[in-house]
Motif scaffolding. Structure first.
Motif, PDB file in Angstrom:
ATOM      1  N   THR A  11       0.840  -1.196   0.000  1.00 44.06           N
ATOM      2  CA  THR A  11       0.000   0.000   0.000  1.00 44.06           C
ATOM      3  C   THR A  11       0.876   1.248   0.000  1.00 44.06           C
ATOM      4  N   PHE A  12       0.692   2.078  -1.000  1.00 45.94           N
ATOM      5  CA  PHE A  12       1.467   3.317  -1.122  1.00 45.94           C
ATOM      6  C   PHE A  12       0.582   4.489  -0.712  1.00 45.94           C
ATOM      7  N   ARG A  13       0.941   5.112   0.407  1.00 47.81           N
ATOM      8  CA  ARG A  13       0.158   6.244   0.898  1.00 47.81           C
ATOM      9  C   ARG A  13       0.686   7.572   0.358  1.00 47.81           C
ATOM     10  N   SER A  14       1.946   7.584  -0.015  1.00 48.27           N
ATOM     11  CA  SER A  14       2.525   8.769  -0.645  1.00 48.27           C
ATOM     12  C   SER A  14       3.681   8.341  -1.530  1.00 48.27           C
ATOM     13  N   TYR A  15       3.899   9.095  -2.574  1.00 44.25           N
ATOM     14  CA  TYR A  15       5.038   8.877  -3.455  1.00 44.25           C
ATOM     15  C   TYR A  15       5.146  10.076  -4.388  1.00 44.25           C
ATOM     16  N   LYS A  16       6.258  10.185  -5.063  1.00 43.83           N
ATOM     17  CA  LYS A  16       6.506  11.304  -5.962  1.00 43.83           C
ATOM     18  C   LYS A  16       5.397  11.391  -7.018  1.00 43.83           C
ATOM     19  N   HIS A  17       4.844  12.576  -7.199  1.00 44.27           N
ATOM     20  CA  HIS A  17       3.794  12.856  -8.196  1.00 44.27           C
ATOM     21  C   HIS A  17       2.456  12.195  -7.859  1.00 44.27           C
ATOM     22  N   LYS A  18       2.273  11.746  -6.632  1.00 44.96           N
ATOM     23  CA  LYS A  18       0.994  11.116  -6.284  1.00 44.96           C
ATOM     24  C   LYS A  18      -0.148  12.108  -6.397  1.00 44.96           C
ATOM     25  N   LYS A  19      -1.261  11.645  -6.940  1.00 45.19           N
ATOM     26  CA  LYS A  19      -2.448  12.471  -7.065  1.00 45.19           C
ATOM     27  C   LYS A  19      -3.571  11.877  -6.213  1.00 45.19           C
ATOM     28  N   LYS A  34       3.843  -8.521 -19.561  1.00 44.07           N
ATOM     29  CA  LYS A  34       2.834  -7.637 -18.975  1.00 44.07           C
ATOM     30  C   LYS A  34       2.450  -6.561 -19.982  1.00 44.07           C
ATOM     31  N   SER A  35       1.190  -6.168 -19.946  1.00 40.06           N
ATOM     32  CA  SER A  35       0.687  -5.159 -20.884  1.00 40.06           C
ATOM     33  C   SER A  35       1.121  -3.762 -20.461  1.00 40.06           C
ATOM     34  N   VAL A  36       0.945  -2.805 -21.366  1.00 39.22           N
ATOM     35  CA  VAL A  36       1.249  -1.407 -21.078  1.00 39.22           C
ATOM     36  C   VAL A  36       0.482  -0.939 -19.842  1.00 39.22           C
ATOM     37  N   LEU A  37      -0.806  -1.263 -19.779  1.00 36.95           N
ATOM     38  CA  LEU A  37      -1.634  -0.846 -18.653  1.00 36.95           C
ATOM     39  C   LEU A  37      -1.158  -1.476 -17.349  1.00 36.95           C
ATOM     40  N   GLN A  38      -0.792  -2.742 -17.393  1.00 41.43           N
ATOM     41  CA  GLN A  38      -0.317  -3.425 -16.185  1.00 41.43           C
ATOM     42  C   GLN A  38       0.964  -2.793 -15.655  1.00 41.43           C
ATOM     43  N   ILE A  39       1.880  -2.451 -16.560  1.00 36.80           N
ATOM     44  CA  ILE A  39       3.138  -1.821 -16.158  1.00 36.80           C
ATOM     45  C   ILE A  39       2.873  -0.425 -15.590  1.00 36.80           C
ATOM     46  N   GLN A  40       1.982   0.303 -16.234  1.00 43.02           N
ATOM     47  CA  GLN A  40       1.647   1.645 -15.769  1.00 43.02           C
ATOM     48  C   GLN A  40       1.050   1.614 -14.362  1.00 43.02           C
ATOM     49  N   LEU A  41       0.175   0.668 -14.110  1.00 45.38           N
ATOM     50  CA  LEU A  41      -0.456   0.543 -12.794  1.00 45.38           C
ATOM     51  C   LEU A  41       0.550   0.063 -11.747  1.00 45.38           C
ATOM     52  N   LEU A  42       1.409  -0.877 -12.136  1.00 48.59           N
ATOM     53  CA  LEU A  42       2.397  -1.411 -11.204  1.00 48.59           C
ATOM     54  C   LEU A  42       3.365  -0.322 -10.753  1.00 48.59           C
ATOM     55  N   GLY A  43       3.782   0.520 -11.697  1.00 48.08           N
ATOM     56  CA  GLY A  43       4.728   1.588 -11.361  1.00 48.08           C
ATOM     57  C   GLY A  43       4.079   2.872 -10.904  1.00 48.08           C
ATOM     58  N   ARG A  44       2.733   2.898 -10.890  1.00 52.64           N
ATOM     59  CA  ARG A  44       1.963   4.047 -10.430  1.00 52.64           C
ATOM     60  C   ARG A  44       2.277   5.299 -11.232  1.00 52.64           C
ATOM     61  N   TRP A  45       2.371   5.123 -12.555  1.00 57.65           N
ATOM     62  CA  TRP A  45       2.569   6.259 -13.446  1.00 57.65           C
ATOM     63  C   TRP A  45       1.212   6.798 -13.893  1.00 57.65           C
ATOM     64  N   SER A  46       1.036   8.101 -13.874  1.00 56.22           N
ATOM     65  CA  SER A  46      -0.220   8.701 -14.311  1.00 56.22           C
ATOM     66  C   SER A  46      -0.130   9.190 -15.751  1.00 56.22           C
ATOM     67  N   SER A  47       1.035   9.016 -16.375  1.00 52.13           N
ATOM     68  CA  SER A  47       1.225   9.443 -17.763  1.00 52.13           C
ATOM     69  C   SER A  47       2.007   8.360 -18.504  1.00 52.13           C
ATOM     70  N   THR A  48       2.386   8.672 -19.729  1.00 53.30           N
ATOM     71  CA  THR A  48       3.150   7.706 -20.541  1.00 53.30           C
ATOM     72  C   THR A  48       4.650   7.819 -20.284  1.00 53.30           C
TER      73      THR A  48
END
Length: 300
Positions: free
Chosen positions: A171-179, A268-282
């Motif tokens: 569980t990530f409660r805070s991280y860089k660029h978190k929205k 892993k798909s693009v979406l899976q990687i994006q969610l795993l790394g908690r990226w909000s952009s490309t």
């Protein structure tokens, strides 16, 4: 009592102010050499300055730093609008496009992580410290964690990591660029390979539970949190032992880069990687190293 200028200057570090002042001095010299004055500055003159820097073959990152220095000083002189002018904005965008910054940081591969985990057993550490560092490596790699999420500003708490059956929940409660205010949860599944993040986390949690009673996840047996400096120094020592020829291009961020690359290599798909790394952009695309597309069948 501090002046407005004093408080404004305090908004950045002393090192940054020193660098900005040096860039500003060169900007003033540039203007003076053309008979221009900062008091009557125009966006076109700034665009000419940017072009001059580009023609001198400065890297785009250095030119962007010049831009940041101007954006810092110009508002104090009543010229806040200049750096937002479309001509200036487009010229800086042209610099980035014509001379892109190449990320020289290399990824750590899965086998590298396993070798580093093996090496932990030969560093003369206590069993607790061995388990601690092995867990940071495995969670950092398979969970795509930033160093600040392992140790530092956004460090995980012990209550943020749970192992249930063959699944690890982070569980990530805070991280860089978190929205937003809601925490993000990442799930990792146990593997049958010789190093498994779920098994390592389970063993470490059990060991720390018996001797540590603070909520920081990665703490020494004394209860003191592992510092970013200690982590970096120890990480470099492990790299020197296992991958001495690659130390120059490897850092703690190579865990996150390597984890993203590994995820793509393992389908892993693009979406899976994006969610795993908690990226909000490309932005995560730059973490997937090119050879994945060549040898791993590409991204889905």
């Amino acid at each position: 009592m501090r002046s407005v200028a004093g408080l404004y200057a305090a908004s950045v570090s002393e090192q940054t102010r020193t660098r900005y002042s040096a860039y500003w001095g060169k900007f003033e010299s540039f203007l003076a050499g053309r008979g221009w004055s900062v008091t009557s500055l125009t966006p076109f003159q700034v665009a000419v300055f940017v072009t001059d820097l580009f023609q001198k073959n400065l890297s785009s990152s250095v030119i962007m730093s010049y831009g940041s220095a101007l954006a810092f000083f110009l508002p104090l002189l009543g010229h806040a609008y200049v750096m937002k002018d479309p001509v200036v904005v487009k010229c800086l965008a042209g610099v980035r496009r014509a001379r892109p910054v190449l990320d020289s940081r290399a990824p750590l591969l899965r086998e590298d992580i396993y070798l580093l985990c093996d090496a932990c057993n030969h560093m003369g550490w206590s069993r607790y410290d061995v388990c601690l560092f092995q867990t940071t490596l495995l969670l950092g790699f398979f969970g795509l964690l930033r160093q600040s999420e392992l140790v530092g500003k956004h460090a995980l708490g012990a209550s943020d990591v749970r192992v249930t059956g063959n699944q690890l929940s982070i569980t990530f409660r805070s991280y860089k660029h978190k929205k937003g205010h809601l925490p993000d949860v990442v799930q990792l599944v146990a593997t049958s390979e010789r190093w498994c993040p779920c098994l390592a986390a389970e063993e470490f949690l059990e060991m720390r539970r018996a001797i540590v009673h603070t909520d920081h996840l990665f703490v020494f047996a004394s209860g003191h949190p592992v510092s970013a400096k200690y982590f970096s120094t120890t990480f470099k020592a492990l790299l020197t032992k296992v991958l001495p020829g690659d130390c120059r291009v490897l850092s703690a961020h190579s865990l996150r880069i390597g984890g993203a690359t590994d995820a793509a290599l393992h389908g892993k798909s693009v979406l899976q990687i994006q969610l795993l790394g908690r990226w909000s952009s490309t932005a995560f695309y730059k973490y997937i190293r090119p050879y994945v597309l060549q040898f791993g069948g590409g991204l889905r």
